[in-house]
Design a protein around this motif. Structure first.
Motif, PDB file in Angstrom:
ATOM      1  N   ARG A   7      14.735 -11.763 -25.522  1.00 12.93           N
ATOM      2  CA  ARG A   7      14.458 -10.111 -25.586  1.00 12.93           C
ATOM      3  C   ARG A   7      15.817  -9.527 -26.013  1.00 12.93           C
ATOM      4  O   ARG A   7      17.069 -10.137 -25.645  1.00 12.93           O
ATOM      5  CB  ARG A   7      14.154  -9.573 -24.133  1.00 12.93           C
ATOM      6  N   GLN A   8      16.016  -8.664 -26.885  1.00 14.40           N
ATOM      7  CA  GLN A   8      17.291  -8.160 -27.265  1.00 14.40           C
ATOM      8  C   GLN A   8      17.855  -7.122 -26.381  1.00 14.40           C
ATOM      9  O   GLN A   8      17.110  -6.122 -25.996  1.00 14.40           O
ATOM     10  CB  GLN A   8      16.913  -7.251 -28.662  1.00 14.40           C
ATOM     11  N   PHE A   9      19.161  -7.440 -25.749  1.00 18.41           N
ATOM     12  CA  PHE A   9      19.836  -6.449 -25.039  1.00 18.41           C
ATOM     13  C   PHE A   9      21.072  -6.034 -25.894  1.00 18.41           C
ATOM     14  O   PHE A   9      22.144  -6.884 -26.094  1.00 18.41           O
ATOM     15  CB  PHE A   9      20.227  -6.970 -23.634  1.00 18.41           C
ATOM     16  N   LYS A  47      24.605  -4.409 -16.513  1.00 19.51           N
ATOM     17  CA  LYS A  47      25.135  -2.744 -16.734  1.00 19.51           C
ATOM     18  C   LYS A  47      24.686  -2.482 -18.174  1.00 19.51           C
ATOM     19  O   LYS A  47      24.507  -1.149 -18.260  1.00 19.51           O
ATOM     20  CB  LYS A  47      26.885  -3.093 -16.921  1.00 19.51           C
ATOM     21  N   ILE A  48      24.645  -3.126 -18.977  1.00 20.15           N
ATOM     22  CA  ILE A  48      23.913  -2.921 -20.454  1.00 20.15           C
ATOM     23  C   ILE A  48      22.595  -2.453 -20.070  1.00 20.15           C
ATOM     24  O   ILE A  48      22.144  -1.411 -20.858  1.00 20.15           O
ATOM     25  CB  ILE A  48      24.235  -3.974 -21.254  1.00 20.15           C
ATOM     26  N   CYS A  49      21.685  -3.200 -19.307  1.00 19.67           N
ATOM     27  CA  CYS A  49      20.498  -2.698 -18.939  1.00 19.67           C
ATOM     28  C   CYS A  49      20.366  -1.428 -18.493  1.00 19.67           C
ATOM     29  O   CYS A  49      19.398  -0.413 -18.677  1.00 19.67           O
ATOM     30  CB  CYS A  49      19.848  -3.745 -18.055  1.00 19.67           C
ATOM     31  N   GLU A  50      21.139  -1.105 -17.480  1.00 21.15           N
ATOM     32  CA  GLU A  50      21.216   0.186 -16.843  1.00 21.15           C
ATOM     33  C   GLU A  50      21.602   1.207 -17.664  1.00 21.15           C
ATOM     34  O   GLU A  50      21.045   2.334 -17.711  1.00 21.15           O
ATOM     35  CB  GLU A  50      22.273   0.092 -15.709  1.00 21.15           C
ATOM     36  N   GLN A  77      21.190   1.556 -20.793  1.00 20.47           N
ATOM     37  CA  GLN A  77      20.247   1.628 -21.946  1.00 20.47           C
ATOM     38  C   GLN A  77      18.661   1.876 -21.344  1.00 20.47           C
ATOM     39  O   GLN A  77      17.918   2.090 -21.766  1.00 20.47           O
ATOM     40  CB  GLN A  77      20.175   0.514 -22.890  1.00 20.47           C
ATOM     41  N   ASN A  78      18.790   2.062 -20.170  1.00 15.54           N
ATOM     42  CA  ASN A  78      17.482   2.076 -19.236  1.00 15.54           C
ATOM     43  C   ASN A  78      16.858   1.131 -19.579  1.00 15.54           C
ATOM     44  O   ASN A  78      15.295   1.552 -19.777  1.00 15.54           O
ATOM     45  CB  ASN A  78      17.115   3.614 -19.518  1.00 15.54           C
ATOM     46  N   VAL A  79      17.154  -0.046 -19.717  1.00 15.18           N
ATOM     47  CA  VAL A  79      16.161  -1.067 -20.016  1.00 15.18           C
ATOM     48  C   VAL A  79      15.682  -1.946 -18.964  1.00 15.18           C
ATOM     49  O   VAL A  79      16.682  -2.520 -18.183  1.00 15.18           O
ATOM     50  CB  VAL A  79      16.821  -2.070 -21.152  1.00 15.18           C
ATOM     51  N   PRO A  80      14.367  -2.174 -18.507  1.00 16.53           N
ATOM     52  CA  PRO A  80      13.936  -2.907 -17.376  1.00 16.53           C
ATOM     53  C   PRO A  80      14.373  -4.388 -17.660  1.00 16.53           C
ATOM     54  O   PRO A  80      13.856  -4.940 -18.808  1.00 16.53           O
ATOM     55  CB  PRO A  80      12.722  -2.596 -17.131  1.00 16.53           C
ATOM     56  N   ASN A  81      14.984  -5.031 -16.598  1.00 16.55           N
ATOM     57  CA  ASN A  81      15.405  -6.488 -16.808  1.00 16.55           C
ATOM     58  C   ASN A  81      14.513  -7.526 -15.848  1.00 16.55           C
ATOM     59  O   ASN A  81      14.785  -8.628 -15.629  1.00 16.55           O
ATOM     60  CB  ASN A  81      16.630  -6.746 -16.642  1.00 16.55           C
ATOM     61  N   SER A  82      13.323  -6.761 -15.361  1.00 12.64           N
ATOM     62  CA  SER A  82      12.497  -7.400 -14.545  1.00 12.64           C
ATOM     63  C   SER A  82      11.145  -7.060 -14.771  1.00 12.64           C
ATOM     64  O   SER A  82      10.659  -5.819 -14.885  1.00 12.64           O
ATOM     65  CB  SER A  82      12.936  -7.451 -12.941  1.00 12.64           C
TER      66      SER A  82
END
Length: 223
Positions: free
Chosen positions: A20-22, A118-121, A123-128
């Motif tokens: 997955r791209q972050f 932090k990047i997920c937060e 970008q509001n991207v779920p990581n789970s």
């Protein structure tokens, strides 16, 4: 403490991976893993298959597929934490254990893991798969007899557990199952299965086995 060599002969780890791209980083994701006793018939799709127990960990660490990545369930290289879970399975006479995580990112370096979080937060991207979807997790507990917490002491793990709805456990109903753990009483977290020191590893096995075999419900303060 059964050796890894013997455990490899008794158990196999199967998992589902994807990339997955972050931001600019391509991150390996593992949404679910299962430890199965060898000799058990393994279907192509293990999803929604009943098992003895389910354990919630922080993230898959440096987990890797044994062969080239496939778009299907495939064998995974066991790590020391999974060897500990195999030992628990031996003590409990279990044939199958589900592993899910507070974050699905396969990153063993704690600093890089926190950076990716932090990047997920931002970008509001779920990581789970369970981020903001505790009902999906509750539905999954229908497949098992026991639900275990074992994500350890890191602050980011506790934060994710709170955000996803895994905590607090008081009043949390998982199809009638109370989450079980070997809790650290003073710092209020579920101890990780592999605390590095051999005597602590055996302690976790002894305490976790006792908690699972206890006929009454065990509260956080009793661990």
């Amino acid at each position: 403490m059964i050796s890894g060599k013997i455990l490899n002969e008794q158990f196999v780890v199967m998992a589902k991976f994807e990339y997955r791209q972050f931001e600019v980083h391509q991150v390996l994701i593992r949404s679910e893993a299962r430890i199965l006793r060898r000799g058990t018939q393994i279907p192509e799709d293990l999803s929604n298959r009943k098992a003895n127990a389910l354990i919630v960990m922080q993230n898959p660490g440096s987990c890797l597929p044994k062969e080239e990545l496939k778009d299907e369930w495939q064998e995974s290289i066991p790590d020391k934490t999974q060897y500990q879970l195999m030992r628990l399975m031996e003590r409990m006479n279990w044939d199958e254990l589900i592993i899910v995580n507070l974050s699905d990112m396969c990153e063993g370096d704690s600093f890089e893991f926190k950076r990716l979080l932090k990047i997920c937060e931002l970008q509001n991207v779920p990581n789970s798969r369970y981020a903001k979807n505790i009902q999906d997790f509750i539905d999954m507990t229908e497949l098992v007899d026991y639900v275990i917490y074992g994500w350890g002491s890191r602050p980011e793990a506790k934060r994710l557990a709170m955000e996803h709805g895994f905590l607090p456990i008081e009043g949390l109903k998982l199809n009638g199952k109370e989450p079980k753990a070997y809790w650290n009483k003073s710092r209020d977290y579920p101890r990780h299965p592999f605390p590095y020191l051999p005597n602590r590893c055996e302690e976790w096995l002894n305490e976790m086995t006792a908690v699972l075999k206890e006929p009454k419900e065990v509260s956080i303060g009793e661990a």
